[in-house]
Design a protein around this motif. Sequence first.
Motif, mmCIF file in Angstrom:
data_model
loop_
_atom_site.group_PDB
_atom_site.id
_atom_site.type_symbol
_atom_site.label_atom_id
_atom_site.label_comp_id
_atom_site.label_asym_id
_atom_site.label_seq_id
_atom_site.Cartn_x
_atom_site.Cartn_y
_atom_site.Cartn_z
ATOM 1 N N GLN A 22 0.818 -1.244 0.070
ATOM 2 C CA GLN A 22 -0.090 0.002 -0.062
ATOM 3 C C GLN A 22 1.044 1.205 -0.009
ATOM 4 O O GLN A 22 0.631 2.204 -0.737
ATOM 5 N N THR A 23 1.975 1.203 0.694
ATOM 6 C CA THR A 23 2.727 2.349 0.867
ATOM 7 C C THR A 23 3.949 2.457 -0.021
ATOM 8 O O THR A 23 4.137 3.511 -1.026
ATOM 9 N N THR A 24 4.506 1.434 -0.519
ATOM 10 C CA THR A 24 5.739 1.348 -1.372
ATOM 11 C C THR A 24 5.467 0.860 -2.821
ATOM 12 O O THR A 24 6.261 0.810 -3.426
ATOM 13 N N ASP A 25 4.359 0.203 -2.954
ATOM 14 C CA ASP A 25 4.214 -0.229 -4.127
ATOM 15 C C ASP A 25 4.839 -1.499 -4.405
ATOM 16 O O ASP A 25 5.094 -2.108 -3.613
ATOM 17 N N LEU A 26 5.080 -2.002 -5.724
ATOM 18 C CA LEU A 26 6.077 -2.870 -6.105
ATOM 19 C C LEU A 26 7.421 -2.769 -5.866
ATOM 20 O O LEU A 26 7.971 -1.951 -6.266
ATOM 21 N N THR A 27 7.852 -3.612 -4.856
ATOM 22 C CA THR A 27 9.377 -3.612 -4.502
ATOM 23 C C THR A 27 9.820 -4.844 -4.558
ATOM 24 O O THR A 27 9.042 -6.046 -4.524
ATOM 25 N N PHE A 28 11.306 -5.066 -4.677
ATOM 26 C CA PHE A 28 11.859 -6.288 -4.838
ATOM 27 C C PHE A 28 12.659 -6.554 -3.628
ATOM 28 O O PHE A 28 13.490 -5.398 -3.062
ATOM 29 N N GLY A 29 12.942 -7.654 -3.043
ATOM 30 C CA GLY A 29 13.995 -8.035 -2.048
ATOM 31 C C GLY A 29 14.447 -9.128 -1.874
ATOM 32 O O GLY A 29 14.368 -10.137 -2.948
ATOM 33 N N ARG A 30 15.602 -9.493 -1.117
ATOM 34 C CA ARG A 30 16.395 -10.795 -1.214
ATOM 35 C C ARG A 30 15.708 -11.507 0.134
ATOM 36 O O ARG A 30 15.834 -11.412 1.144
ATOM 37 N N TYR A 31 15.452 -12.767 -0.303
ATOM 38 C CA TYR A 31 14.648 -13.707 0.601
ATOM 39 C C TYR A 31 15.832 -14.504 1.298
ATOM 40 O O TYR A 31 16.758 -15.205 0.642
ATOM 41 N N SER A 32 16.064 -14.624 2.493
ATOM 42 C CA SER A 32 16.722 -15.406 3.331
ATOM 43 C C SER A 32 16.273 -16.803 3.077
ATOM 44 O O SER A 32 15.108 -17.063 3.546
ATOM 45 N N GLU A 33 17.193 -17.689 2.606
ATOM 46 C CA GLU A 33 16.571 -19.187 2.551
ATOM 47 C C GLU A 33 16.039 -19.979 3.793
ATOM 48 O O GLU A 33 15.342 -20.814 3.807
ATOM 49 N N ALA A 51 12.323 -14.067 6.350
ATOM 50 C CA ALA A 51 13.075 -12.843 6.628
ATOM 51 C C ALA A 51 13.342 -12.660 5.273
ATOM 52 O O ALA A 51 13.968 -13.229 4.233
ATOM 53 N N VAL A 52 13.085 -11.167 4.701
ATOM 54 C CA VAL A 52 13.451 -10.625 3.560
ATOM 55 C C VAL A 52 14.218 -9.360 3.664
ATOM 56 O O VAL A 52 13.796 -8.507 4.355
ATOM 57 N N PHE A 53 15.307 -9.088 2.992
ATOM 58 C CA PHE A 53 16.397 -8.155 3.037
ATOM 59 C C PHE A 53 16.034 -7.100 1.957
ATOM 60 O O PHE A 53 15.545 -7.764 0.809
ATOM 61 N N ASN A 54 16.539 -6.191 1.962
ATOM 62 C CA ASN A 54 16.565 -5.070 0.967
ATOM 63 C C ASN A 54 17.212 -5.527 -0.301
ATOM 64 O O ASN A 54 18.182 -6.235 -0.235
ATOM 65 N N HIS A 55 16.865 -5.235 -1.261
ATOM 66 C CA HIS A 55 17.644 -5.581 -2.669
ATOM 67 C C HIS A 55 18.155 -4.016 -3.026
ATOM 68 O O HIS A 55 17.511 -3.294 -3.549
ATOM 69 N N ALA A 56 19.538 -4.171 -3.333
ATOM 70 C CA ALA A 56 20.294 -3.220 -3.725
ATOM 71 C C ALA A 56 20.130 -2.009 -2.800
ATOM 72 O O ALA A 56 20.179 -2.187 -1.505
ATOM 73 N N LYS A 57 19.547 -0.844 -3.051
ATOM 74 C CA LYS A 57 19.477 0.396 -2.081
ATOM 75 C C LYS A 57 17.988 0.719 -1.954
ATOM 76 O O LYS A 57 17.651 1.541 -1.479
ATOM 77 N N GLU A 58 17.061 -0.191 -2.457
ATOM 78 C CA GLU A 58 15.663 0.139 -2.388
ATOM 79 C C GLU A 58 14.956 -0.597 -1.068
ATOM 80 O O GLU A 58 15.423 -1.784 -0.617
ATOM 81 N N ASN A 59 14.219 0.084 -0.297
ATOM 82 C CA ASN A 59 13.857 -0.414 0.891
ATOM 83 C C ASN A 59 12.246 -1.245 0.402
ATOM 84 O O ASN A 59 11.535 -1.052 -0.655
ATOM 85 N N PHE A 60 12.572 -2.657 0.852
ATOM 86 C CA PHE A 60 11.755 -3.688 0.478
ATOM 87 C C PHE A 60 10.169 -3.350 0.968
ATOM 88 O O PHE A 60 9.113 -3.304 0.500
ATOM 89 N N SER A 61 10.211 -2.607 2.200
ATOM 90 C CA SER A 61 8.866 -2.339 2.984
ATOM 91 C C SER A 61 8.960 -1.044 3.833
ATOM 92 O O SER A 61 10.162 -0.607 3.681
ATOM 93 N N ALA A 62 7.630 -0.575 4.286
ATOM 94 C CA ALA A 62 7.572 0.756 4.925
ATOM 95 C C ALA A 62 6.664 0.499 5.860
ATOM 96 O O ALA A 62 5.701 -0.341 5.597
ATOM 97 N N LYS A 63 6.122 1.407 6.689
ATOM 98 C CA LYS A 63 5.010 1.389 7.393
ATOM 99 C C LYS A 63 3.512 1.618 6.588
ATOM 100 O O LYS A 63 3.639 2.343 5.532
ATOM 101 N N GLY A 64 2.682 0.675 6.682
ATOM 102 C CA GLY A 64 1.580 0.823 6.077
ATOM 103 C C GLY A 64 1.622 -0.544 4.888
ATOM 104 O O GLY A 64 0.455 -0.600 4.134
ATOM 105 N N ASP A 65 2.514 -1.327 4.833
ATOM 106 C CA ASP A 65 2.577 -2.161 3.838
ATOM 107 C C ASP A 65 2.159 -3.671 4.535
ATOM 108 O O ASP A 65 2.124 -4.631 3.785
ATOM 109 N N SER A 66 1.950 -3.613 5.678
ATOM 110 C CA SER A 66 1.411 -4.696 6.533
ATOM 111 C C SER A 66 0.387 -5.552 5.828
ATOM 112 O O SER A 66 -0.691 -4.944 5.370
#
Length: 125
Positions: A22-33, A51-66
Amino acid sequence: MKKPHLLDELGNRCYIVAKDGQTTDLTFGRYSELEAYVVSDRLTGSSWEAAVFNHAKENFSAKGDSGSCIFNAEGKKLAFLHSGMPRGMSSWVTLGTPAHFVENQIRTRYPHANFDRITFSNAEA
């Protein structure tokens, strides 16, 4: 999922996942296996997280994405986002409840719930 075929910006093997929040739209992250096992205290118990880590310098999530569905490159559900661990001005780790656990909990109350639909039909309503 034992042998990821993608590399992150540091050359480490990883799984790229996405979510449409809802807040950050479509984002990509790195999934910890590995799923994280988080223990809080005796009253609230413990939890089992993806657990998902940010990909590159893009935030994967923010408040409101729950509540956003985290999915893999094939479009398969991985988890449902519920929180992040902030570091400075961004969330560097996003935590989600594994999708299989959420679906099993829903099926205990609604045993005929179908999570694999492609279309919706009013005929069954």
